[in-house]
Design a protein around this motif. Sequence first.
Motif, PDB file in Angstrom:
ATOM      1  N   TRP A 160       0.798  -1.215   0.000  1.00 47.83           N
ATOM      2  CA  TRP A 160       0.000   0.000   0.000  1.00 47.83           C
ATOM      3  C   TRP A 160       0.832   1.268   0.000  1.00 47.83           C
ATOM      4  N   ASN A 161       1.886   1.331   0.801  1.00 46.43           N
ATOM      5  CA  ASN A 161       2.631   2.577   0.894  1.00 46.43           C
ATOM      6  C   ASN A 161       3.449   2.865  -0.361  1.00 46.43           C
ATOM      7  N   ASN A 162       3.783   1.839  -1.131  1.00 49.11           N
ATOM      8  CA  ASN A 162       4.346   2.061  -2.459  1.00 49.11           C
ATOM      9  C   ASN A 162       3.269   2.633  -3.385  1.00 49.11           C
ATOM     10  N   VAL A 163       2.058   2.083  -3.265  1.00 51.84           N
ATOM     11  CA  VAL A 163       0.924   2.582  -4.047  1.00 51.84           C
ATOM     12  C   VAL A 163       0.671   4.052  -3.709  1.00 51.84           C
ATOM     13  N   MET A 165       2.677   6.353  -2.499  1.00 43.54           N
ATOM     14  CA  MET A 165       3.715   7.252  -3.016  1.00 43.54           C
ATOM     15  C   MET A 165       3.461   7.592  -4.478  1.00 43.54           C
ATOM     16  N   GLY A 166       3.110   6.587  -5.268  1.00 45.47           N
ATOM     17  CA  GLY A 166       2.815   6.828  -6.678  1.00 45.47           C
ATOM     18  C   GLY A 166       1.593   7.702  -6.864  1.00 45.47           C
ATOM     19  N   ILE A 167       0.562   7.474  -6.042  1.00 46.84           N
ATOM     20  CA  ILE A 167      -0.658   8.268  -6.126  1.00 46.84           C
ATOM     21  C   ILE A 167      -0.369   9.739  -5.855  1.00 46.84           C
ATOM     22  N   GLU A 168       0.430  10.023  -4.841  1.00 43.15           N
ATOM     23  CA  GLU A 168       0.750  11.417  -4.507  1.00 43.15           C
ATOM     24  C   GLU A 168       1.459  12.110  -5.668  1.00 43.15           C
ATOM     25  N   PRO A 471     -14.967  -2.667  16.755  1.00 42.16           N
ATOM     26  CA  PRO A 471     -15.587  -3.913  16.269  1.00 42.16           C
ATOM     27  C   PRO A 471     -15.925  -3.923  14.785  1.00 42.16           C
ATOM     28  N   HIS A 472     -16.138  -2.768  14.197  1.00 40.57           N
ATOM     29  CA  HIS A 472     -16.586  -2.712  12.800  1.00 40.57           C
ATOM     30  C   HIS A 472     -15.520  -2.152  11.859  1.00 40.57           C
ATOM     31  N   LEU A 473     -14.312  -2.019  12.331  1.00 36.82           N
ATOM     32  CA  LEU A 473     -13.265  -1.429  11.501  1.00 36.82           C
ATOM     33  C   LEU A 473     -12.865  -2.373  10.368  1.00 36.82           C
ATOM     34  N   ASN A 474     -12.752  -1.825   9.179  1.00 34.84           N
ATOM     35  CA  ASN A 474     -12.280  -2.589   8.021  1.00 34.84           C
ATOM     36  C   ASN A 474     -10.874  -3.116   8.333  1.00 34.84           C
ATOM     37  N   PRO A 475     -10.650  -4.439   8.304  1.00 38.65           N
ATOM     38  CA  PRO A 475      -9.328  -4.984   8.642  1.00 38.65           C
ATOM     39  C   PRO A 475      -8.215  -4.494   7.716  1.00 38.65           C
ATOM     40  N   ASN A 476      -8.574  -4.013   6.535  1.00 38.04           N
ATOM     41  CA  ASN A 476      -7.562  -3.481   5.626  1.00 38.04           C
ATOM     42  C   ASN A 476      -7.065  -2.102   6.064  1.00 38.04           C
ATOM     43  N   TYR A 477      -7.715  -1.534   7.085  1.00 39.62           N
ATOM     44  CA  TYR A 477      -7.284  -0.252   7.633  1.00 39.62           C
ATOM     45  C   TYR A 477      -6.283  -0.408   8.775  1.00 39.62           C
ATOM     46  N   TYR A 478      -6.066  -1.631   9.235  1.00 40.55           N
ATOM     47  CA  TYR A 478      -5.248  -1.824  10.433  1.00 40.55           C
ATOM     48  C   TYR A 478      -3.871  -1.154  10.320  1.00 40.55           C
ATOM     49  N   GLY A 479      -3.195  -1.363   9.208  1.00 39.59           N
ATOM     50  CA  GLY A 479      -1.861  -0.793   9.037  1.00 39.59           C
ATOM     51  C   GLY A 479      -1.889   0.719   9.032  1.00 39.59           C
ATOM     52  N   MET A 480      -2.908   1.314   8.432  1.00 36.76           N
ATOM     53  CA  MET A 480      -3.011   2.767   8.356  1.00 36.76           C
ATOM     54  C   MET A 480      -3.311   3.364   9.733  1.00 36.76           C
ATOM     55  N   TYR A 496      14.212   0.688   8.719  1.00 39.74           N
ATOM     56  CA  TYR A 496      14.802   1.336   7.538  1.00 39.74           C
ATOM     57  C   TYR A 496      14.409   0.556   6.290  1.00 39.74           C
ATOM     58  N   TRP A 497      14.314   1.227   5.164  1.00 40.92           N
ATOM     59  CA  TRP A 497      13.877   0.705   3.862  1.00 40.92           C
ATOM     60  C   TRP A 497      12.362   0.483   3.794  1.00 40.92           C
ATOM     61  N   SER A 498      11.641   0.746   4.851  1.00 44.01           N
ATOM     62  CA  SER A 498      10.195   0.515   4.857  1.00 44.01           C
ATOM     63  C   SER A 498       9.453   1.810   4.543  1.00 44.01           C
ATOM     64  N   THR A 499       8.632   1.798   3.477  1.00 47.21           N
ATOM     65  CA  THR A 499       7.829   2.972   3.148  1.00 47.21           C
ATOM     66  C   THR A 499       6.693   3.148   4.163  1.00 47.21           C
ATOM     67  N   PHE A 500       6.336   2.078   4.858  1.00 45.66           N
ATOM     68  CA  PHE A 500       5.371   2.161   5.958  1.00 45.66           C
ATOM     69  C   PHE A 500       5.939   3.058   7.065  1.00 45.66           C
ATOM     70  N   THR A 501       7.181   2.778   7.479  1.00 44.92           N
ATOM     71  CA  THR A 501       7.857   3.619   8.469  1.00 44.92           C
ATOM     72  C   THR A 501       8.037   5.039   7.938  1.00 44.92           C
ATOM     73  N   GLY A 502       8.413   5.164   6.667  1.00 46.56           N
ATOM     74  CA  GLY A 502       8.654   6.483   6.087  1.00 46.56           C
ATOM     75  C   GLY A 502       7.450   7.403   6.216  1.00 46.56           C
ATOM     76  N   TYR A 503       6.258   6.869   5.956  1.00 46.92           N
ATOM     77  CA  TYR A 503       5.068   7.709   6.037  1.00 46.92           C
ATOM     78  C   TYR A 503       4.770   8.113   7.478  1.00 46.92           C
ATOM     79  N   ILE A 504       5.081   7.236   8.426  1.00 46.20           N
ATOM     80  CA  ILE A 504       4.945   7.608   9.844  1.00 46.20           C
ATOM     81  C   ILE A 504       5.840   8.802  10.144  1.00 46.20           C
ATOM     82  N   HIS A 505       7.064   8.759   9.635  1.00 40.90           N
ATOM     83  CA  HIS A 505       7.985   9.878   9.862  1.00 40.90           C
ATOM     84  C   HIS A 505       7.425  11.181   9.295  1.00 40.90           C
ATOM     85  N   ARG A 506       6.802  11.116   8.122  1.00 37.61           N
ATOM     86  CA  ARG A 506       6.261  12.355   7.545  1.00 37.61           C
ATOM     87  C   ARG A 506       5.079  12.878   8.364  1.00 37.61           C
TER      88      ARG A 506
END
Length: 553
Positions: A160-163, A165-168, A471-480, A496-506
Amino acid sequence: LPPRRARNSGRPTRRRLCILIIIILWGILIALVVLRPHFAPHVMDHGGALGQILRSNFDRFLHEKTKSSSIDLPLVVEKRTLPSKQSPTSSRIERITKNKLIPKTQRGGTMRCNGRVVKDSEVVYWRDAGADAEEVASLSRLPKPKKEQFLTFEYDHGGWNNVRMGIECVFLFAHYTRRTIVLPPAQQLYLIAKQHEKRRAFGLADFLNVSLLSAHKGWRTKDMNSFIQTILQNNTQLSEPRELMGPPLWKFITSVSDKLLPPVSRKYFFFPNETVLPLRYNPKLLEKRHDAFIQGRTQLLYDDKLNSATHIHAPGGQDHRILMNFYSFAFFQDPRVQHFYRRFIRDYARYTDEIFCAADIVIRALRKINQTFYALHVRRNDFQYKVAKISAKQIIENLQGHTLIPQGALVYLATDDPSGKCTGCMADRKPCHKFPVGQKPTGCPEDTSWDAFYKHGWTVKKLGDFSTLLPHLNPNYYGMVDQVICARAKVFAGTYWSTFTGYIHRIRGYYGLGEDSYYHSGPKYLRVMQDKKNIGTGWVREWRAGWKDEDDY
């Protein structure tokens, strides 16, 4: 001797000098008005959706010049005329200009949770349209293109976080060139295709606040089905793709496009006809910014061929992957344009409210346990960088014991391995659990559990510990949701090297916490976020340029 007045008649009096100076100043002002097109030339059709806004800033300067001795132009495009010293908003505008963190009570951002407008949440970092009516009104009056042009794009083939970055980057490109974005249809994305409400296919609107984007009048979108029907109506010889997803769809879209977006790896876009306003155009500063920005990359010119193309398509695989941060995707000569897009992505290309509302619930629960909490993101399983897949004990050592996270701390753990079994970890195409104990290679921790964290005196919590609150949260939202929670921690350390971590930093940068962010992947990566350098290329990490209104050097 002749009378005194006659004796000095050849010399201008002080009053005459003042009148002469005023006449000269008025002459210069009139010349500026007449010759303004030479200073701020009209932007060509392909040259910048912000051209009109920038020129209006210059018009406003000329108007204000007749009333005030100040000649300062706004630092950023968002900021219009400076308020008077007596204005209650003056200090807030000054804080924005000086790039200080705006207190949450003055940010003006809100979100809607279960139908209720929430104004006092600590997760809000954006500004709503209503909070700066004059600024947003100016941004909404973007000129429409003379003819409608389109940009289609495929999602990146990674996580997702690669996706994201491209979307932005695509958003920036389409907005600046005034192209209508054709949204990809809902589809199953890598690692976020868990079933929710009897479906596994999700689209951009499921994750980003598309309704917020739609409210921006400079933003134009079209759904894929309508776009294809328009193409078929204009060319009756074409046949509709057999399905609106996957290879058949993208093969069709590629075949009907006029141009493909060029590969951007180790490259950056440059718009030659960008409007550069006078009084802010500093050749030496421009050269310095440009040299710091390019860092050995090749220039991609938005030339007449790209400009004249009615339909540009951006593929998502192989050489066409857009794996870079949006602020290193395109160079703008006027720093105010660069600043505008930082704010545009921050305020308009953000997660949907449901994600922030869920994070707010968990953060409130964490603060009931302890007002101060810390956070870690530990990436394992299918992560390709084996040296980053380490044990809890090694993470503690890399964080220098209690130096950054004290003993007895409440630590929130975001990980793709909540059970601590490293189930998806492999080395040499072999599952880690099949290697003998004591002989496991790099990427296969000997001890995969999180026990060392508890022995170190930390109280560890994960998202699963708060599942009853969501209880009703979309499980695909967990990482976000994990990302937003980690962004609010006092101190955060990621992979390091994780775009997931990178977005947290931003996001932490948006909150003013960017300098309290670290990496636990090894000693040499621990404090890279504290580097003096503001901008870099690639995707392995974020830079201050993502959230700071500073020159890019």
